[in-house]
Design a protein around this motif. Structure first.
Motif, short mmCIF file in Angstrom:
data_model
loop_
_atom_site.label_atom_id
_atom_site.label_comp_id
_atom_site.label_asym_id
_atom_site.label_seq_id
_atom_site.Cartn_x
_atom_site.Cartn_y
_atom_site.Cartn_z
N GLN A 268 3.97 -3.06 -5.10
CA GLN A 268 5.03 -2.52 -4.23
C GLN A 268 4.43 -1.77 -3.05
OE1 GLN A 268 5.22 -2.33 -7.63
NE2 GLN A 268 6.79 -3.91 -7.76
N LEU A 269 3.43 -0.94 -3.37
CA LEU A 269 2.82 -0.14 -2.30
C LEU A 269 2.21 -1.04 -1.23
CD1 LEU A 269 1.95 2.97 -1.70
CD2 LEU A 269 -0.31 2.09 -2.24
N LEU A 270 1.49 -2.08 -1.74
CA LEU A 270 0.86 -3.00 -0.81
C LEU A 270 1.91 -3.71 0.04
CD1 LEU A 270 -2.07 -3.59 -0.41
CD2 LEU A 270 -1.86 -5.59 -1.89
N ALA A 271 3.02 -4.07 -0.59
CA ALA A 271 4.10 -4.74 0.14
C ALA A 271 4.69 -3.81 1.20
CB ALA A 271 5.19 -5.18 -0.84
N THR A 272 4.84 -2.53 0.85
CA THR A 272 5.37 -1.56 1.81
C THR A 272 4.47 -1.48 3.04
OG1 THR A 272 6.13 -0.28 -0.09
CG2 THR A 272 6.18 0.82 2.05
N VAL A 273 3.16 -1.41 2.78
CA VAL A 273 2.22 -1.31 3.89
C VAL A 273 2.29 -2.57 4.74
CG1 VAL A 273 -0.23 -1.17 4.50
CG2 VAL A 273 0.68 0.25 2.64
N ALA A 274 2.29 -3.72 4.06
CA ALA A 274 2.28 -4.98 4.79
C ALA A 274 3.55 -5.15 5.62
CB ALA A 274 2.13 -6.14 3.81
N SER A 275 4.70 -4.78 5.07
CA SER A 275 5.93 -5.00 5.83
C SER A 275 6.04 -4.00 6.98
CB SER A 275 7.16 -4.94 4.92
OG SER A 275 7.30 -3.64 4.40
N TRP A 276 5.49 -2.80 6.77
CA TRP A 276 5.49 -1.85 7.89
C TRP A 276 4.63 -2.39 9.03
CZ3 TRP A 276 1.65 0.91 10.44
CH2 TRP A 276 2.12 1.92 11.30
N CYS A 277 3.49 -2.99 8.65
CA CYS A 277 2.61 -3.57 9.66
C CYS A 277 3.34 -4.70 10.40
CB CYS A 277 1.33 -4.12 9.03
SG CYS A 277 0.21 -2.82 8.51
N ALA A 278 4.02 -5.52 9.64
CA ALA A 278 4.74 -6.63 10.26
C ALA A 278 5.80 -6.10 11.23
CB ALA A 278 5.40 -7.49 9.18
N ALA A 279 6.51 -5.08 10.79
CA ALA A 279 7.58 -4.52 11.64
C ALA A 279 7.01 -3.92 12.92
CB ALA A 279 8.36 -3.47 10.86
N HIS A 280 5.77 -3.48 12.85
CA HIS A 280 5.17 -2.86 14.04
C HIS A 280 4.20 -3.78 14.75
CE1 HIS A 280 6.86 0.57 11.95
NE2 HIS A 280 6.84 1.20 13.12
N ASP A 281 4.22 -5.05 14.35
CA ASP A 281 3.38 -6.04 15.01
C ASP A 281 1.89 -5.66 14.96
OD1 ASP A 281 3.00 -8.42 16.21
OD2 ASP A 281 3.25 -7.66 18.27
N VAL A 282 1.50 -5.17 13.79
CA VAL A 282 0.10 -4.80 13.60
C VAL A 282 -0.51 -5.80 12.64
CG1 VAL A 282 -1.43 -3.10 12.54
CG2 VAL A 282 0.49 -2.35 13.98
N LEU A 283 -1.65 -6.37 13.04
CA LEU A 283 -2.36 -7.23 12.10
C LEU A 283 -3.35 -6.36 11.32
CD1 LEU A 283 -3.06 -10.05 11.00
CD2 LEU A 283 -4.81 -10.17 12.81
N PRO A 284 -3.10 -6.12 10.04
CA PRO A 284 -4.02 -5.25 9.29
C PRO A 284 -5.32 -5.96 8.94
CG PRO A 284 -2.23 -5.99 7.87
CD PRO A 284 -2.00 -6.61 9.21
N GLU A 285 -6.29 -5.79 9.78
CA GLU A 285 -7.58 -6.42 9.52
C GLU A 285 -8.30 -5.64 8.44
OE1 GLU A 285 -9.78 -7.74 13.14
OE2 GLU A 285 -8.12 -6.68 14.13
N GLU A 286 -9.27 -6.27 7.84
CA GLU A 286 -10.10 -5.64 6.81
C GLU A 286 -9.24 -4.88 5.81
OE1 GLU A 286 -13.38 -3.35 8.34
OE2 GLU A 286 -13.45 -4.60 10.13
N LEU A 287 -8.16 -5.48 5.43
CA LEU A 287 -7.30 -4.84 4.44
C LEU A 287 -8.01 -4.86 3.09
CD1 LEU A 287 -4.34 -3.78 3.86
CD2 LEU A 287 -3.90 -6.10 3.04
N GLN A 288 -8.17 -3.71 2.49
CA GLN A 288 -8.81 -3.71 1.17
C GLN A 288 -8.29 -2.60 0.28
OE1 GLN A 288 -12.97 -2.50 1.24
NE2 GLN A 288 -12.86 -2.48 3.46
N ILE A 289 -8.39 -2.91 -0.99
CA ILE A 289 -7.98 -1.93 -1.99
C ILE A 289 -9.25 -1.37 -2.60
CG2 ILE A 289 -6.81 -1.64 -4.21
CD1 ILE A 289 -5.08 -4.04 -3.40
#
Ligand SMILES: Nc1ncnc2c1ncn2[C@@H]1O[C@H](COP(=O)(O)OP(=O)(O)OP(=O)(O)O)[C@@H](O)[C@H]1O
Ligand SMILES: [Mg+2]
Lengths: 307, 252
Positions: A268-289
């Motif tokens: 869920q947390l990862l989805a929240t981050v990803a959708s926020w990025c999408a909404a702000h037109d940010v490509l989250p590079e080097e995304l890692q956990i």
């Protein structure tokens, strides 16, 4: 080796005029271990250590060093405790490293051999240069040698590796490990998280005159919390992301364009981050956990106020 | 090499002697300090013995000058040099760091006193030797000279430590040199006090340099016994200076 604490600080308070430098700090240092006191500038590291060395009298609380009172029992403690002041202060500016060490050695019953100590610390080339002309790193190493020459059972080292180049820092780390192997208790202060993580058995994180966390590096970094990190354009406005995250999670820009979300990481947390990025037109590079590093813990505990 | 702990302090006499030898060595190696303690006194003695610049109060030139220059030498060591060295030791944290070493504080102070006596002994050899080369013949009691020099040393040391322990190192450097210069001129070391206005003479005679120079002159030139008045003045300065230094000296 006795198991009673080498240093026992209980509710230490120290004020300078109106301002409180140490505000009720408690810390127990186990014998034979390396304890790193980690904290940002002005956190109260030097003040705390100097209360243990007998330089400063606590305004509240108590300090016991090797079971003794640093003030009342100073005479008994002096030969047993080695001291390195911050920035390697306290060296006669007109003296040369070898003669200074030889001189200090005369004050002890069973000193180390100064020639070997000079070799260990790579001071051979500088042994006849007056202290005032030594480089900052050489001065640090000489001050370290001075702290060790009397074969103390406990040493307080205030930022022993500051101003030292990476290779020399490594050899000082080796030296500290050797001290521990030989049964010397080491208390050092540092700003360097990787230093604390790498060499300390116990890390005490202090901020604003308080102990905010203590434990082994593994203990400090093990928790249910972990992190999501990503890179993107610098200076994103993170307030809406903060609102979207669950209450136990926080987000910060740790460096320009580097973002860190700390909290209970789940899909869920990862989805929240990803959708926020999408909404702000940010490509989250080097995304890692990742698991939290000591740096994450440190910044989280001490950084929020400064961020 | 093993670092396995083996703590223990050396016997206090060994620390005391080591500290004295070490500080003496550092002082003898320091060019600026040698300028004050050796070059200036020797130069003044040589020059003023050769060139009759000042009246010498009815004494033979060297008979007048040698005691005054000895007083100057004692002042240069026990006041100027001590104040400057201690001021910088305080500034660079040397005093603080030494407090963590086994050397007790009283033996640090005692070793500074011994260091000054060693330097002064060398100065006496230098000034006395040069004086004799210029025709000076010592008279008077060695005992009286020793009493005066020790009293003078304590008087100057109290004031020097007071300055070093309360002012910044740079301010100590400037002030100690200024006082040295003023007392060189006004303290009866090279100019007889009788050359100054009547009202000023008792004041100048009551300075440590004035008392020491006049006292040494009474012994060495006039062959007097211990000049107790001068010793009394120096003892009063010593008591006041030491008490003030003990009260206000800051180690950091
Ligand atoms: N002698 C003093 N007089 C007044 N304030 C002081 C004194 N010494 C320290 N402080 C203040 O107390 C606080 C803690 O200082 P301290 O030197 O203990 O910090 P520190 O953690 O060692 O910092 P750094 O990493 O910069 O060495 C600081 O805000 C400092 O300004
Ligand atoms: Mg500090």
């Amino acid at each position: 080796m006795s198991s009673s604490p080498a240093v026992e600080i209980d509710g230490l308070v120290k004020r300078y005029g109106g301002r409180t430098a140490v505000a009720g700090l408690s810390l127990v240092v186990s014998p034979g271990a390396i304890t790193a006191v980690l904290g940002p500038n002005g956190a109260g590291k030097t003040t705390t250590v100097e209360c243990c060395e007998g330089y400063r009298r606590p305004d509240g609380g108590s300090v016991r060093v090797l079971g003794l009172d640093p003030h009342r029992d100073a005479r008994e403690l002096r030969p047993r405790v080695g001291v390195m002041l911050q920035e390697g202060a306290g060296l006669y500016p007109g003296a040369r490293p070898r003669e200074l060490l030889t001189h200090l050695a005369r004050m002890y019953a069973h000193p180390l051999e100064t020639g070997q100590l000079i070799e260990w610390l790579g001071l051979h080339d500088a042994e006849r240069t007056p202290v005032r002309r030594l480089s900052g790193g050489e001065r640090q190493r000489l001050a370290l040698a001075c702290a060790l020459v009397g074969r103390p059972e406990l040493v307080f080292l205030d930022e022993p590796t500051s101003g030292v180049d990476p290779a020399m820092r490594r050899s000082i780390w080796d030296l500290l490990s050797q001290l521990r192997a030989d049964g010397v208790t080491v208390v050092l202060t540092t700003h360097l998280i990787d230093e604390a993580e790498r060499i300390a058995d116990q890390v005490a994180i202090i901020d604003d005159g308080r102990l905010v966390a203590t434990g082994s590096p593994a203990e400090l970094t093990s928790s249910d919390e972990s992190t999501v990190q990503f890179t993107g354009p610098p200076r994103l406005n993170l307030s809406t992301l903060g609102d979207a995250l669950p209450p136990d999670a926080v987000v910060r820009e740790t460096a320009p364009g580097r973002y860190l979300v700390a909290g209970t990481v789940n899909p869920q947390l990862l989805a929240t981050v990803a959708s926020w990025c999408a909404a702000h037109d940010v490509l989250p590079e080097e995304l890692q956990i990742g698991r939290r590093s000591l740096e994450d813990v440190f910044l989280e505990l001490t950084g929020r106020r400064h961020a | 090499m093993t670092f396995s702990p083996a703590p223990g302090a050396a016997p206090v006499t060994r620390m005391l002697l080591a500290q004295t030898a070490f500080e003496t060595r550092l002082l003898l190696r320091n060019g600026e300090q040698l300028l004050l303690t050796a070059v200036i006194p020797a130069l003044l003695l040589g020059l003023l013995a050769a060139v009759p610049v000042f009246d010498t109060d009815g004494y033979d030139r060297v008979d007048f000058l040698v005691p005054g220059i000895l007083a100057l030498a004692v002042m240069s060591t026990a006041f100027t040099s001590l104040a400057i060295a201690t001021g910088y030791e305080r500034r660079y944290g040397v005093l603080k760091r030494l407090a963590a070493a086994p050397l007790p504080r009283w033996s640090l102070l005692l070793s500074k006193a011994l260091t000054m006596l060693v330097i002064e002994a060398l100065q006496v050899l230098l000034v006395g030797g040069l004086g004799m080369a210029l025709g000076w013949r010592p008279h008077g009691s060695v005992f009286a000279v020793v009493i005066l020099v020790v009293a003078g040393t304590l008087a100057f040391a109290g004031l020097g430590l007071l300055m070093a322990g309360t002012l910044r190192a740079e301010a100590t450097l400037a002030a100690a040199n200024l006082v040295y210069l003023l007392l060189l001129v006004l303290g009866g070391a090279v100019i007889p006090l009788s050359q100054f206005p009547d009202g000023l003479q008792p004041v100048l005679a009551a300075t440590p340099t004035g008392a020491l120079a006049e006292g040494l002159r009474a012994v060495l030139a006039d062959g007097a016994g211990v000049p107790w008045a001068a010793v009394g003045v120096l003892a009063a300065w010593a008591a006041a200076g030491m008490a003030a230094a003990a009260r206000w000296f800051r180690w950091e």
